[in-house]
Design an enzyme around this catalytic site. Structure first.
Site, mmCIF file in Angstrom:
data_model
loop_
_atom_site.group_PDB
_atom_site.id
_atom_site.type_symbol
_atom_site.label_atom_id
_atom_site.label_comp_id
_atom_site.label_asym_id
_atom_site.label_seq_id
_atom_site.Cartn_x
_atom_site.Cartn_y
_atom_site.Cartn_z
ATOM 1 N N GLY A 59 38.617 67.236 63.116
ATOM 2 C CA GLY A 59 38.209 66.064 63.889
ATOM 3 C C GLY A 59 36.855 65.541 63.468
ATOM 4 O O GLY A 59 36.364 65.861 62.387
ATOM 5 N N HIS A 93 35.964 60.805 59.640
ATOM 6 C CA HIS A 93 35.113 59.869 58.901
ATOM 7 C C HIS A 93 35.878 59.347 57.697
ATOM 8 O O HIS A 93 37.066 59.695 57.515
ATOM 9 C CB HIS A 93 33.793 60.546 58.505
ATOM 10 C CG HIS A 93 33.973 61.862 57.800
ATOM 11 N ND1 HIS A 93 34.649 61.981 56.599
ATOM 12 C CD2 HIS A 93 33.583 63.123 58.125
ATOM 13 C CE1 HIS A 93 34.645 63.236 56.202
ATOM 14 N NE2 HIS A 93 34.023 63.963 57.116
ATOM 15 N N HIS A 152 38.007 61.841 55.705
ATOM 16 C CA HIS A 152 39.313 62.151 56.316
ATOM 17 C C HIS A 152 40.267 60.964 56.154
ATOM 18 O O HIS A 152 41.461 61.149 55.888
ATOM 19 C CB HIS A 152 39.145 62.439 57.810
ATOM 20 C CG HIS A 152 38.285 63.618 58.137
ATOM 21 N ND1 HIS A 152 37.078 63.496 58.781
ATOM 22 C CD2 HIS A 152 38.455 64.948 57.913
ATOM 23 C CE1 HIS A 152 36.553 64.697 58.959
ATOM 24 N NE2 HIS A 152 37.357 65.600 58.434
ATOM 25 N N GLN A 167 38.688 67.462 47.890
ATOM 26 C CA GLN A 167 37.935 68.141 46.827
ATOM 27 C C GLN A 167 36.543 68.531 47.319
ATOM 28 O O GLN A 167 35.910 69.449 46.801
ATOM 29 C CB GLN A 167 37.843 67.215 45.598
ATOM 30 C CG GLN A 167 37.002 67.723 44.450
ATOM 31 C CD GLN A 167 37.541 68.995 43.817
ATOM 32 O OE1 GLN A 167 38.742 69.275 43.880
ATOM 33 N NE2 GLN A 167 36.653 69.781 43.222
ATOM 34 N N ASP A 172 35.737 70.254 49.752
ATOM 35 C CA ASP A 172 35.769 71.696 50.009
ATOM 36 C C ASP A 172 36.598 72.334 48.900
ATOM 37 O O ASP A 172 37.726 72.789 49.116
ATOM 38 C CB ASP A 172 36.370 71.959 51.389
ATOM 39 C CG ASP A 172 35.534 71.317 52.481
ATOM 40 O OD1 ASP A 172 34.532 71.911 52.880
ATOM 41 O OD2 ASP A 172 35.862 70.191 52.901
ATOM 42 N N GLN A 212 38.032 75.877 49.251
ATOM 43 C CA GLN A 212 39.093 75.881 50.265
ATOM 44 C C GLN A 212 40.409 75.364 49.675
ATOM 45 O O GLN A 212 41.473 75.959 49.876
ATOM 46 C CB GLN A 212 38.667 75.001 51.446
ATOM 47 C CG GLN A 212 39.751 74.744 52.461
ATOM 48 C CD GLN A 212 39.240 73.962 53.648
ATOM 49 O OE1 GLN A 212 38.649 74.528 54.556
ATOM 50 N NE2 GLN A 212 39.449 72.658 53.648
HETATM 51 P P1 AMP Z 1 37.240 69.244 58.064
HETATM 52 O O1 AMP Z 1 37.520 68.350 59.224
HETATM 53 O O2 AMP Z 1 35.810 69.324 57.685
HETATM 54 O O3 AMP Z 1 37.914 70.588 58.183
HETATM 55 O O4 AMP Z 1 37.952 68.546 56.808
HETATM 56 C C1 AMP Z 1 39.314 68.247 56.823
HETATM 57 C C2 AMP Z 1 39.720 67.833 55.441
HETATM 58 O O5 AMP Z 1 38.975 66.679 55.043
HETATM 59 C C3 AMP Z 1 39.446 68.909 54.383
HETATM 60 O O6 AMP Z 1 40.536 68.973 53.489
HETATM 61 C C4 AMP Z 1 38.191 68.409 53.711
HETATM 62 O O7 AMP Z 1 38.054 68.850 52.371
HETATM 63 C C5 AMP Z 1 38.418 66.907 53.769
HETATM 64 N N1 AMP Z 1 37.146 66.172 53.613
HETATM 65 C C6 AMP Z 1 36.009 66.358 54.331
HETATM 66 N N2 AMP Z 1 35.028 65.558 53.863
HETATM 67 C C7 AMP Z 1 35.559 64.871 52.819
HETATM 68 C C8 AMP Z 1 35.047 63.893 51.897
HETATM 69 N N3 AMP Z 1 33.792 63.477 51.956
HETATM 70 N N4 AMP Z 1 35.887 63.413 50.961
HETATM 71 C C9 AMP Z 1 37.179 63.843 50.874
HETATM 72 N N5 AMP Z 1 37.718 64.755 51.711
HETATM 73 C C10 AMP Z 1 36.923 65.271 52.666
#
Ligand code: AMP
Length: 317
Positions: free
Chosen positions: A64, A67, A70, A181, A183, A186
């Site tokens: 969540g 941004h 996401h 990418q 992360d 991950q």
């Molecule tokens: P999170 O909500 O931080 O767990 O992220 C969810 C997904 O969004 C993960 O696969 C992240 O790698 C991806 N994500 C987060 N920030 C970015 C970004 N700046 N650019 C591309 N993907 C992102």
């Protein structure tokens, strides 16, 4: 909001079973809706119905505070599948004891508006109790790939990530799941887990979305003060320098890392956790740059932990 004029939004809560809701938003002058499932049973029911109609299911797991990063994953999912599921779950199992689980932002209404406005069909937003019962004794651990980089400084983190992703994959039963990418470790670990456990889904990795000064967009950027936010640009600056040095012929990783460290050390608010140059597939540390390399950085600015990375392909330079 992202250059889009939202003139109205709301949530219609309709109790069905334990929880069910419908969020609507006026987006580009059109009324759009997204279904919201709070229970595993309800999520499964919606996905089963879509699959019965022959839909290819796309899945974007998130914590969540959505941004543009996401949204880029959601857009890829909308493009490549017929029915898109986004999960919103701040997974307690991937946070260490001294980490920001409690403070992690949870703007659910805004997230639902973003999902509705971007063509998501179903948001799965379970509670911790729904996802982890007290009897939970099964954990998914990926070896080797979780040892370097973030694995070293966040013990147990990837066990939490892999377990929640395995659970979410089993609930959503998607054909394809989208990861960022941003992360990098991950994404590599999840790909390996899906392959090793014969999970019948494809993992797609989408490029990192950045701010104009290069800072990778992150839900945690909102913790930064104005001054810290300016300082954070040095993280991408050191990665850019790394790419520039490699493309100019530098091969000794120690020399490159020394230069990267110098850039970060010039910013007093930055505390370096790691700067690593590793093989982009195996994550093994490299002394000499060869093939596809991943340059990855983790820093702390005040209490905020930021990570970023780039991939440089020497063969394709
Ligand atoms: P999170 O909500 O931080 O767990 O992220 C969810 C997904 O969004 C993960 O696969 C992240 O790698 C991806 N994500 C987060 N920030 C970015 C970004 N700046 N650019 C591309 N993907 C992102």
């Amino acid at each position: 909001m992202f250059g889009i004029s939202v003139v109205g939004s709301g949530t219609i809560w309709v109790r069905k079973g334990r929880s069910w809701a419908f969020t609507w938003v006026v987006f580009l002058n059109k009324l759009v809706c997204v279904e919201v499932a709070g229970t595993i049973e309800s999520a499964r029911k919606h996905v089963r119905a879509a699959r019965a109609e022959g839909a290819r299911i796309g899945f974007v797991p998130t914590m969540g505070a959505l941004h543009v990063g996401h949204i880029s994953l959601i857009e890829a999912a909308v493009k490549e599948s017929d029915y898109v599921v986004v999960s919103i779950f701040v997974n307690p199992a991937q946070f260490g004891v001294a980490e920001d689980f409690e403070e992690y932002p949870r703007p659910l209404d805004r997230d639902l508006e973003i999902c509705a406005g971007h063509g998501v069909d179903l948001v799965f937003a379970p509670s911790s109790v729904e996802m982890y019962t007290s009897e939970n004794v099964t954990w998914v651990s990926v070896e080797k790939l979780t040892e370097p980089l973030c694995g070293r400084s966040r013990p147990g983190h990837f066990r939490g990530v892999c377990t929640v992703c395995a659970k979410l994959f089993n609930i959503v039963m998607a054909d394809v799941a989208f990861f960022g990418q941003k992360d990098a470790q991950q994404a590599i670990v999840i790909k390996r887990m899906a392959a090793d456990l014969n999970m019948p889904l494809e993992i797609v990795v989408c490029p990192t979305v950045r701010e104009p000064d290069g800072l990778a967009v992150s839900s945690r950027n909102q913790y930064l003060s104005g001054g810290q936010r300016k300082d954070a640009a040095a993280v991408y600056e050191c990665l850019r320098k790394c790419r520039e040095m490699i493309l100019a012929g530098a091969v000794q990783t120690e020399t490159i890392i020394t230069k990267m460290r110098k850039i970060l050390k010039a910013v007093p608010s930055i505390e370096i956790e790691y700067i690593s140059i590793v093989d982009a597939e195996t994550l093994e540390a490299l002394e000499i740059v060869r093939g596809r390399i991943l340059a990855a950085v983790a820093v702390k600015i005040g209490p905020t932990r930021l990570i970023d990375n780039i991939v440089v392909d020497i063969a394709g330079k």
